[in-house]
Scaffold this motif. Structure first.
Motif, PDB file in Angstrom:
ATOM      1  N   GLY A   1      -8.092  36.026  86.285  1.00 32.73           N
ATOM      2  CA  GLY A   1      -8.169  36.893  85.106  1.00 32.73           C
ATOM      3  C   GLY A   1      -7.202  36.492  84.029  1.00 32.73           C
ATOM      4  N   PHE A   2      -6.893  35.204  83.982  1.00 29.78           N
ATOM      5  CA  PHE A   2      -5.903  34.707  83.039  1.00 29.78           C
ATOM      6  C   PHE A   2      -6.583  34.279  81.751  1.00 29.78           C
ATOM      7  CE2 PHE A   2      -1.583  32.389  83.452  1.00 29.78           C
ATOM      8  CZ  PHE A   2      -1.028  33.360  82.631  1.00 29.78           C
ATOM      9  N   MET A   3      -7.202  35.177  81.018  1.00 27.58           N
ATOM     10  CA  MET A   3      -7.903  34.868  79.773  1.00 27.58           C
ATOM     11  C   MET A   3      -7.000  35.215  78.587  1.00 27.58           C
ATOM     12  SD  MET A   3     -10.491  33.536  80.966  1.00 27.58           S
ATOM     13  CE  MET A   3     -11.405  33.468  82.503  1.00 27.58           C
ATOM     14  N   ASP A   4      -7.266  34.553  77.474  1.00 25.30           N
ATOM     15  CA  ASP A   4      -6.415  34.734  76.291  1.00 25.30           C
ATOM     16  C   ASP A   4      -7.200  35.405  75.170  1.00 25.30           C
ATOM     17  OD1 ASP A   4      -3.994  33.298  77.168  1.00 25.30           O
ATOM     18  OD2 ASP A   4      -5.357  31.564  77.214  1.00 25.30           O
ATOM     19  N   VAL A   5      -6.453  36.065  74.295  1.00 26.63           N
ATOM     20  CA  VAL A   5      -6.996  36.583  73.038  1.00 26.63           C
ATOM     21  C   VAL A   5      -6.413  35.725  71.918  1.00 26.63           C
ATOM     22  CG1 VAL A   5      -7.168  38.540  71.479  1.00 26.63           C
ATOM     23  CG2 VAL A   5      -7.185  38.919  73.958  1.00 26.63           C
ATOM     24  N   ILE A   6      -7.277  34.956  71.296  1.00 23.20           N
ATOM     25  CA  ILE A   6      -6.831  34.016  70.262  1.00 23.20           C
ATOM     26  C   ILE A   6      -6.968  34.710  68.901  1.00 23.20           C
ATOM     27  CG2 ILE A   6      -7.187  31.752  69.228  1.00 23.20           C
ATOM     28  CD1 ILE A   6      -8.525  30.928  71.862  1.00 23.20           C
TER      29      ILE A   6
ATOM     30  N   ASN B   1      -1.320  24.111  74.505  1.00 19.57           N
ATOM     31  CA  ASN B   1      -2.625  23.980  73.872  1.00 19.57           C
ATOM     32  C   ASN B   1      -3.768  24.227  74.858  1.00 19.57           C
ATOM     33  OD1 ASN B   1      -1.344  23.152  71.469  1.00 19.57           O
ATOM     34  ND2 ASN B   1      -1.189  21.048  72.261  1.00 19.57           N
ATOM     35  N   ALA B   2      -3.487  24.892  75.948  1.00 14.98           N
ATOM     36  CA  ALA B   2      -4.516  25.102  76.962  1.00 14.98           C
ATOM     37  C   ALA B   2      -5.341  26.337  76.618  1.00 14.98           C
ATOM     38  CB  ALA B   2      -3.872  25.259  78.340  1.00 14.98           C
ATOM     39  N   ILE B   3      -6.656  26.124  76.432  1.00 17.02           N
ATOM     40  CA  ILE B   3      -7.566  27.199  76.076  1.00 17.02           C
ATOM     41  C   ILE B   3      -8.554  27.379  77.227  1.00 17.02           C
ATOM     42  CG2 ILE B   3      -9.093  28.116  74.310  1.00 17.02           C
ATOM     43  CD1 ILE B   3      -6.293  27.341  73.334  1.00 17.02           C
ATOM     44  N   ARG B   4      -8.815  28.603  77.642  1.00 19.85           N
ATOM     45  CA  ARG B   4      -9.737  28.868  78.746  1.00 19.85           C
ATOM     46  C   ARG B   4     -11.095  29.303  78.207  1.00 19.85           C
ATOM     47  NH1 ARG B   4      -8.031  29.488  83.875  1.00 19.85           N
ATOM     48  NH2 ARG B   4      -5.806  29.310  84.294  1.00 19.85           N
ATOM     49  N   TRP B   5     -12.134  28.829  78.873  1.00 20.09           N
ATOM     50  CA  TRP B   5     -13.459  29.386  78.599  1.00 20.09           C
ATOM     51  C   TRP B   5     -13.438  30.871  78.927  1.00 20.09           C
ATOM     52  CZ3 TRP B   5     -16.557  26.589  75.846  1.00 20.09           C
ATOM     53  CH2 TRP B   5     -16.514  25.202  75.932  1.00 20.09           C
ATOM     54  N   GLY B   6     -14.079  31.639  78.099  1.00 19.38           N
ATOM     55  CA  GLY B   6     -14.109  33.077  78.302  1.00 19.38           C
ATOM     56  C   GLY B   6     -13.047  33.813  77.521  1.00 19.38           C
TER      57      GLY B   6
ATOM     58  N   ALA C   1     -10.106  29.897  61.410  1.00 16.73           N
ATOM     59  CA  ALA C   1      -9.489  29.279  62.575  1.00 16.73           C
ATOM     60  C   ALA C   1     -10.009  27.855  62.710  1.00 16.73           C
ATOM     61  CB  ALA C   1      -9.797  30.084  63.833  1.00 16.73           C
ATOM     62  N   VAL C   2      -9.093  26.920  62.879  1.00 27.07           N
ATOM     63  CA  VAL C   2      -9.449  25.510  62.979  1.00 27.07           C
ATOM     64  C   VAL C   2      -9.056  25.012  64.368  1.00 27.07           C
ATOM     65  CG1 VAL C   2      -9.180  23.217  61.987  1.00 27.07           C
ATOM     66  CG2 VAL C   2      -9.048  25.231  60.509  1.00 27.07           C
ATOM     67  N   PHE C   3     -10.060  24.566  65.150  1.00 27.19           N
ATOM     68  CA  PHE C   3      -9.826  23.975  66.473  1.00 27.19           C
ATOM     69  C   PHE C   3      -9.727  22.462  66.304  1.00 27.19           C
ATOM     70  CE2 PHE C   3     -11.262  28.083  67.561  1.00 27.19           C
ATOM     71  CZ  PHE C   3     -10.899  28.355  68.873  1.00 27.19           C
ATOM     72  N   VAL C   4      -8.623  21.899  66.749  1.00 24.99           N
ATOM     73  CA  VAL C   4      -8.413  20.447  66.685  1.00 24.99           C
ATOM     74  C   VAL C   4      -8.197  19.967  68.119  1.00 24.99           C
ATOM     75  CG1 VAL C   4      -7.017  18.572  65.763  1.00 24.99           C
ATOM     76  CG2 VAL C   4      -7.342  20.668  64.427  1.00 24.99           C
TER      77      VAL C   4
ATOM     78  N   ILE D   1      -5.020  25.158  67.859  1.00 29.48           N
ATOM     79  CA  ILE D   1      -5.722  26.151  67.029  1.00 29.48           C
ATOM     80  C   ILE D   1      -4.784  26.561  65.896  1.00 29.48           C
ATOM     81  CG2 ILE D   1      -6.866  28.380  66.951  1.00 29.48           C
ATOM     82  CD1 ILE D   1      -7.401  28.114  69.924  1.00 29.48           C
ATOM     83  N   TYR D   2      -5.285  26.396  64.665  1.00 28.00           N
ATOM     84  CA  TYR D   2      -4.512  26.751  63.481  1.00 28.00           C
ATOM     85  C   TYR D   2      -5.275  27.831  62.705  1.00 28.00           C
ATOM     86  CZ  TYR D   2      -2.032  22.391  64.418  1.00 28.00           C
ATOM     87  OH  TYR D   2      -1.313  21.388  65.009  1.00 28.00           O
ATOM     88  N   PHE D   3      -4.539  28.811  62.247  1.00 28.40           N
ATOM     89  CA  PHE D   3      -5.112  29.833  61.369  1.00 28.40           C
ATOM     90  C   PHE D   3      -4.650  29.534  59.940  1.00 28.40           C
ATOM     91  CE2 PHE D   3      -5.648  31.853  65.392  1.00 28.40           C
ATOM     92  CZ  PHE D   3      -6.747  32.698  65.235  1.00 28.40           C
TER      93      PHE D   3
END
Length: 439
Positions: free
Chosen positions: A12-17, A43-48, A59-62, A108-110
């Motif tokens: 259940g280790f999901m993030d709110v970006i 920079n680790a992003i999880r699916w979900g 939001a810019v994903f690089v 991820i840059y805002f």
């Protein structure tokens, strides 16, 4: 294996970006609990994980690939879950053997599209020159504020490295460019806009417009930002400087010379106007007293003739010599004497007649009849009034066919235009010609 274990998705280790910064221009997101530059989860992003982008930001994903880096931009407002449906490009990065729970590496840059950044700038004292007096440099300083924002974020990303972006450094770059353009514009203003250096403080608005146009184009091309305003607060002259004092002195001298020249020119124009007025009054007086003026001129001619006769006598031009060796009559001299005498006689006679006529006229006023009135008519031609024409001219016009009985005519005293054949004075112009007698 830590967070990269295939079963980590069950934790259940999901993030709110999202970006909760109250004031920012460029802000980099990182997972909660990670420390920048300290671990691999930066920079680790999880699916979900959920992505929330507010209105007015993007939001810019690089993320890295074997052939370089890829970027994907999500404009707000947006509230989605990160999966292969929403990010089809990211699906190529990962195998799904881990059940969709494996983190992927991405920065991820805002970018705040709504924020307006204000940067104060100041140009320290530098010398400017009046093109009329290039020997005197006057120190001038400028201060103001520039406002800008990011409008075309794709162009901005292309021109700036997000991973190395620092707002303070960015503002410094903007400030340096603005100062350079402001300095160039102010230095060239006296020659380009015909502005005296000593009056440059009063031309702030005019210079501000020129600076704003140049800076807007420059920052758009070089930094990808939109300038919303340039406000030059003040242009200051160092009035204690030697250059300013010398320029003021030479300017006062030039102004005094100009005023003197303008005064002399004004006085000369008054003199000419006065002489012209006196000449006009003199001519008007001559016209009003034309009789006396004629008498005066004729008397002058008579005196000149008498003097000429006297000169002929003193030179012997009119002598007669009938001796055996004499030449007899000098016919040229005699003829000249007769001509001069005749002119003098006519002059004197004319003068006397004018004097007597003037006396008689003054003695018996009203004896000289006024001019005989002449009937004159206007003729309508193509809807326009022409004339006036006297009877002789009207007769010629009738004979040439230019005036017919149906032509409209009018003269002073008539209530309206009437046909020529209805006017008593003109009826005779249209009488039928008598037939030519037969032999």
């Amino acid at each position: 294996m830590g967070l990269f274990n295939r079963n980590n998705h069950k934790l259940g280790f999901m993030d709110v970006i999202r970006c909760d910064e109250p004031s920012y221009l460029i802000w980099k997101w990182h997972p909660a609990g990670s420390q920048l530059g300290r671990n691999s989860r930066e920079n680790a992003i999880r699916w979900g994980s959920s992505l929330r982008v507010k209105e007015g930001e993007v939001a810019v994903f690089v993320y890295p690939q074997c052939d370089g880096t890829m970027q994907e931009c999500i404009e707000g407002p947006c509230d989605i879950l990160i999966d292969t449906e929403n990010f089809p490009i990211l699906a190529n990065m990962l195998g799904l053997a881990y059940g969709g729970g494996t983190p992927f590496q991405a920065e991820i840059y805002f970018i705040n599209l709504a924020r307006i950044i204000q940067v104060k700038f100041g140009v320290p004292f530098f010398d400017i020159y009046d093109p009329r007096f290039v020997d005197f440099g006057v120190p001038v300083a400028v201060r103001g504020t520039i406002s800008f924002q990011i409008k075309d974020y794709r162009e901005f990303i292309k021109l700036n490295r997000l991973n190395a972006f620092d707002l303070n450094d960015f503002q410094k770059q903007i400030r340096d460019v603005v100062c350079r353009y402001v300095k160039d514009t102010v230095a060239n203003a006296p020659a380009a806009n015909n502005i005296p250096v000593i009056q440059i403080e009063t031309k702030t608005a005019q210079i501000n417009d020129a600076v704003e146009y140049d800076i807007s184009e420059r920052l758009k091309d070089s930094f990808g930002v939109l300038v919303s305003g340039v406000d030059i607060g003040a242009i200051e002259i160092d009035k204690t400087s030697e250059g300013y004092r010398k320029l003021m002195a030479v300017t006062r001298d030039a102004a005094a010379i100009r005023v003197e020249a303008e005064t002399q020119d004004y006085v000369e124009r008054l003199r000419i106007q006065r002489e012209e007025g006196q000449y006009a009054m003199h001519k008007q007086a001559q016209t009003a007293n034309i009789g006396a003026f004629q008498v005066e001129k004729q008397a002058e001619v008579g005196v000149s003739g008498a003097q000429a006769l006297g000169q002929m006598g003193t030179t012997g031009a009119g002598d007669i010599n009938l001796s055996s060796s004499g030449e007899g009559f000098n016919m040229a001299a005699v003829m000249a004497s007769m001509a001069v005498g005749g002119a003098v006689g006519q002059n004197i006679a004319g003068t006397m007649n004018n004097m007597i006529g003037g006396i008689n006229q003054q003695a018996t006023p009203g004896t000289v009849p006024p001019p005989i009135p002449v009937a004159a008519y206007h003729v309508a031609v193509n809807g326009q009034a022409t004339g006036p024409f006297d009877m002789t001219s009207l007769a010629q016009m009738s004979a040439n066919g230019q005036l017919t009985g149906d032509s409209l005519v009018w003269k002073n005293g008539m209530a309206q235009w009437e046909k020529a054949k209805a006017v008593d004075d003109l009826k005779g112009l249209f009488s039928p010609m008598p037939p030519i007698p037969k032999e």
